[in-house]
Design a protein around this motif. Structure first.
Motif, PDB file in Angstrom:
ATOM      1  N   ALA A   1     -19.854 -41.835  60.741  1.00 25.19           N
ATOM      2  CA  ALA A   1     -20.931 -41.328  61.602  1.00 25.19           C
ATOM      3  C   ALA A   1     -20.722 -41.811  63.035  1.00 25.19           C
ATOM      4  CB  ALA A   1     -22.287 -41.788  61.080  1.00 25.19           C
ATOM      5  N   ASN A   2     -20.320 -43.071  63.191  1.00 30.37           N
ATOM      6  CA  ASN A   2     -20.058 -43.594  64.536  1.00 30.37           C
ATOM      7  C   ASN A   2     -18.886 -42.869  65.189  1.00 30.37           C
ATOM      8  OD1 ASN A   2     -22.120 -45.453  64.405  1.00 30.37           O
ATOM      9  ND2 ASN A   2     -20.820 -47.121  63.699  1.00 30.37           N
ATOM     10  N   ILE A   3     -17.864 -42.584  64.408  1.00 28.38           N
ATOM     11  CA  ILE A   3     -16.704 -41.862  64.933  1.00 28.38           C
ATOM     12  C   ILE A   3     -17.110 -40.465  65.395  1.00 28.38           C
ATOM     13  CG2 ILE A   3     -14.519 -40.773  64.269  1.00 28.38           C
ATOM     14  CD1 ILE A   3     -13.976 -43.290  62.574  1.00 28.38           C
ATOM     15  N   GLU A   4     -17.965 -39.801  64.637  1.00 35.57           N
ATOM     16  CA  GLU A   4     -18.444 -38.473  65.037  1.00 35.57           C
ATOM     17  C   GLU A   4     -19.227 -38.555  66.349  1.00 35.57           C
ATOM     18  OE1 GLU A   4     -20.579 -36.712  61.797  1.00 35.57           O
ATOM     19  OE2 GLU A   4     -18.850 -36.796  60.457  1.00 35.57           O
ATOM     20  N   ASP A   5     -20.074 -39.585  66.476  1.00 38.90           N
ATOM     21  CA  ASP A   5     -20.841 -39.768  67.712  1.00 38.90           C
ATOM     22  C   ASP A   5     -19.911 -40.018  68.899  1.00 38.90           C
ATOM     23  OD1 ASP A   5     -23.195 -39.434  66.326  1.00 38.90           O
ATOM     24  OD2 ASP A   5     -23.656 -41.585  66.215  1.00 38.90           O
ATOM     25  N   ILE A   6     -18.913 -40.863  68.683  1.00 37.85           N
ATOM     26  CA  ILE A   6     -17.961 -41.172  69.750  1.00 37.85           C
ATOM     27  C   ILE A   6     -17.170 -39.927  70.116  1.00 37.85           C
ATOM     28  CG2 ILE A   6     -15.847 -42.466  70.270  1.00 37.85           C
ATOM     29  CD1 ILE A   6     -17.080 -44.782  68.618  1.00 37.85           C
TER      30      ILE A   6
ATOM     31  N   ALA B   1     -19.002 -56.104  37.951  1.00 42.90           N
ATOM     32  CA  ALA B   1     -20.226 -55.825  38.710  1.00 42.90           C
ATOM     33  C   ALA B   1     -20.020 -56.193  40.181  1.00 42.90           C
ATOM     34  CB  ALA B   1     -21.409 -56.578  38.122  1.00 42.90           C
ATOM     35  N   GLY B   2     -19.370 -57.313  40.430  1.00 39.69           N
ATOM     36  CA  GLY B   2     -19.078 -57.725  41.813  1.00 39.69           C
ATOM     37  C   GLY B   2     -18.146 -56.733  42.496  1.00 39.69           C
ATOM     38  N   ALA B   3     -17.143 -56.256  41.767  1.00 36.50           N
ATOM     39  CA  ALA B   3     -16.206 -55.283  42.332  1.00 36.50           C
ATOM     40  C   ALA B   3     -16.919 -53.971  42.646  1.00 36.50           C
ATOM     41  CB  ALA B   3     -15.040 -55.055  41.378  1.00 36.50           C
ATOM     42  N   ILE B   4     -17.804 -53.551  41.761  1.00 39.66           N
ATOM     43  CA  ILE B   4     -18.557 -52.315  41.979  1.00 39.66           C
ATOM     44  C   ILE B   4     -19.474 -52.462  43.193  1.00 39.66           C
ATOM     45  CG2 ILE B   4     -20.371 -50.842  41.013  1.00 39.66           C
ATOM     46  CD1 ILE B   4     -19.015 -51.312  38.249  1.00 39.66           C
ATOM     47  N   ALA B   5     -20.156 -53.603  43.285  1.00 35.99           N
ATOM     48  CA  ALA B   5     -21.042 -53.842  44.434  1.00 35.99           C
ATOM     49  C   ALA B   5     -20.227 -53.881  45.728  1.00 35.99           C
ATOM     50  CB  ALA B   5     -21.815 -55.142  44.242  1.00 35.99           C
ATOM     51  N   SER B   6     -19.079 -54.529  45.668  1.00 34.17           N
ATOM     52  CA  SER B   6     -18.218 -54.600  46.843  1.00 34.17           C
ATOM     53  C   SER B   6     -17.723 -53.211  47.241  1.00 34.17           C
ATOM     54  CB  SER B   6     -17.037 -55.524  46.549  1.00 34.17           C
ATOM     55  OG  SER B   6     -16.175 -55.579  47.653  1.00 34.17           O
ATOM     56  N   ALA B   7     -17.328 -52.396  46.275  1.00 41.79           N
ATOM     57  CA  ALA B   7     -16.869 -51.034  46.555  1.00 41.79           C
ATOM     58  C   ALA B   7     -17.998 -50.184  47.130  1.00 41.79           C
ATOM     59  CB  ALA B   7     -16.310 -50.401  45.279  1.00 41.79           C
ATOM     60  N   ALA B   8     -19.203 -50.348  46.588  1.00 43.18           N
ATOM     61  CA  ALA B   8     -20.342 -49.591  47.103  1.00 43.18           C
ATOM     62  C   ALA B   8     -20.642 -49.995  48.546  1.00 43.18           C
ATOM     63  CB  ALA B   8     -21.570 -49.819  46.223  1.00 43.18           C
ATOM     64  N   THR B   9     -20.589 -51.290  48.835  1.00 39.84           N
ATOM     65  CA  THR B   9     -20.810 -51.771  50.204  1.00 39.84           C
ATOM     66  C   THR B   9     -19.728 -51.220  51.141  1.00 39.84           C
ATOM     67  OG1 THR B   9     -21.830 -53.797  49.367  1.00 39.84           O
ATOM     68  CG2 THR B   9     -21.035 -53.828  51.642  1.00 39.84           C
ATOM     69  N   ALA B  10     -18.489 -51.252  50.683  1.00 45.05           N
ATOM     70  CA  ALA B  10     -17.385 -50.721  51.494  1.00 45.05           C
ATOM     71  C   ALA B  10     -17.580 -49.234  51.760  1.00 45.05           C
ATOM     72  CB  ALA B  10     -16.056 -50.982  50.798  1.00 45.05           C
ATOM     73  N   GLN B  11     -18.015 -48.498  50.748  1.00 45.17           N
ATOM     74  CA  GLN B  11     -18.239 -47.057  50.921  1.00 45.17           C
ATOM     75  C   GLN B  11     -19.353 -46.800  51.931  1.00 45.17           C
ATOM     76  OE1 GLN B  11     -16.332 -44.593  49.619  1.00 45.17           O
ATOM     77  NE2 GLN B  11     -17.507 -43.241  50.940  1.00 45.17           N
ATOM     78  N   MET B  12     -20.399 -47.625  51.890  1.00 45.72           N
ATOM     79  CA  MET B  12     -21.488 -47.479  52.853  1.00 45.72           C
ATOM     80  C   MET B  12     -20.995 -47.767  54.271  1.00 45.72           C
ATOM     81  SD  MET B  12     -24.614 -49.126  50.575  1.00 45.72           S
ATOM     82  CE  MET B  12     -25.457 -49.710  51.987  1.00 45.72           C
ATOM     83  N   GLN B  13     -20.148 -48.782  54.409  1.00 48.69           N
ATOM     84  CA  GLN B  13     -19.597 -49.093  55.728  1.00 48.69           C
ATOM     85  C   GLN B  13     -18.682 -47.966  56.213  1.00 48.69           C
ATOM     86  OE1 GLN B  13     -17.749 -52.892  55.062  1.00 48.69           O
ATOM     87  NE2 GLN B  13     -19.585 -54.027  55.669  1.00 48.69           N
ATOM     88  N   ILE B  14     -17.896 -47.392  55.325  1.00 46.57           N
ATOM     89  CA  ILE B  14     -17.025 -46.267  55.682  1.00 46.57           C
ATOM     90  C   ILE B  14     -17.865 -45.088  56.152  1.00 46.57           C
ATOM     91  CG2 ILE B  14     -15.487 -44.515  54.704  1.00 46.57           C
ATOM     92  CD1 ILE B  14     -14.269 -46.772  52.982  1.00 46.57           C
ATOM     93  N   ASN B  15     -18.946 -44.788  55.426  1.00 42.49           N
ATOM     94  CA  ASN B  15     -19.828 -43.687  55.835  1.00 42.49           C
ATOM     95  C   ASN B  15     -20.452 -43.961  57.211  1.00 42.49           C
ATOM     96  OD1 ASN B  15     -19.267 -42.328  53.463  1.00 42.49           O
ATOM     97  ND2 ASN B  15     -21.105 -43.022  52.420  1.00 42.49           N
ATOM     98  N   SER B  16     -20.858 -45.206  57.428  1.00 44.37           N
ATOM     99  CA  SER B  16     -21.438 -45.582  58.716  1.00 44.37           C
ATOM    100  C   SER B  16     -20.393 -45.446  59.827  1.00 44.37           C
ATOM    101  CB  SER B  16     -21.965 -47.011  58.654  1.00 44.37           C
ATOM    102  OG  SER B  16     -22.423 -47.426  59.915  1.00 44.37           O
ATOM    103  N   ASN B  17     -19.180 -45.895  59.550  1.00 50.56           N
ATOM    104  CA  ASN B  17     -18.108 -45.784  60.536  1.00 50.56           C
ATOM    105  C   ASN B  17     -17.783 -44.323  60.839  1.00 50.56           C
ATOM    106  OD1 ASN B  17     -17.879 -48.541  60.805  1.00 50.56           O
ATOM    107  ND2 ASN B  17     -16.171 -48.721  59.371  1.00 50.56           N
TER     108      ASN B  17
END
Length: 96
Positions: free
Chosen positions: A33-38, A15-31
């Motif tokens: 979007a930032n890369i596209e803006d830049i 469960a911790g690994a899944i939560a960590s992977a989901a958080t990482a995926q959200m950060q990747i998606n956010s990054n």
């Protein structure tokens, strides 16, 4: 029941690994979007730089033309002054 209790730590870790992977995926998606803006900002800045370069080239050409015009005018005025000086010298000789 005790068989299930053996897997409890494994379930918590999973469960911790899944939560960590989901958080990482959200950060990747956010990054992403930032890369596209830049990337868009860089493209806009490149266009602005190109426009500034065009304007500078145009202004340099305008300045060169004005400078040439001033040089021609000065040369013409210098020739006029030379003619006036020559006439004054001739008149001075005639008056002697």
């Amino acid at each position: 029941m005790t068989d299930y209790m053996k897997f409890w730590p494994l379930v918590v870790v999973a469960a911790g690994a899944i939560a960590s992977a989901a958080t990482a995926q959200m950060q990747i998606n956010s990054n992403n979007a930032n890369i596209e803006d830049i990337s868009e900002s860089v493209d806009e800045n490149e266009e602005a730089v190109e426009e500034i370069q065009r304007l500078l080239i145009q202004r340099q050409a305008d300045v060169a033309i004005k400078l040439l015009s001033v040089e021609i005018e000065q040369k013409s005025q210098g020739e006029d002054l030379d003619q006036i000086l020559l006439l004054l010298q001739q008149q001075a000789r005639a008056n002697q």
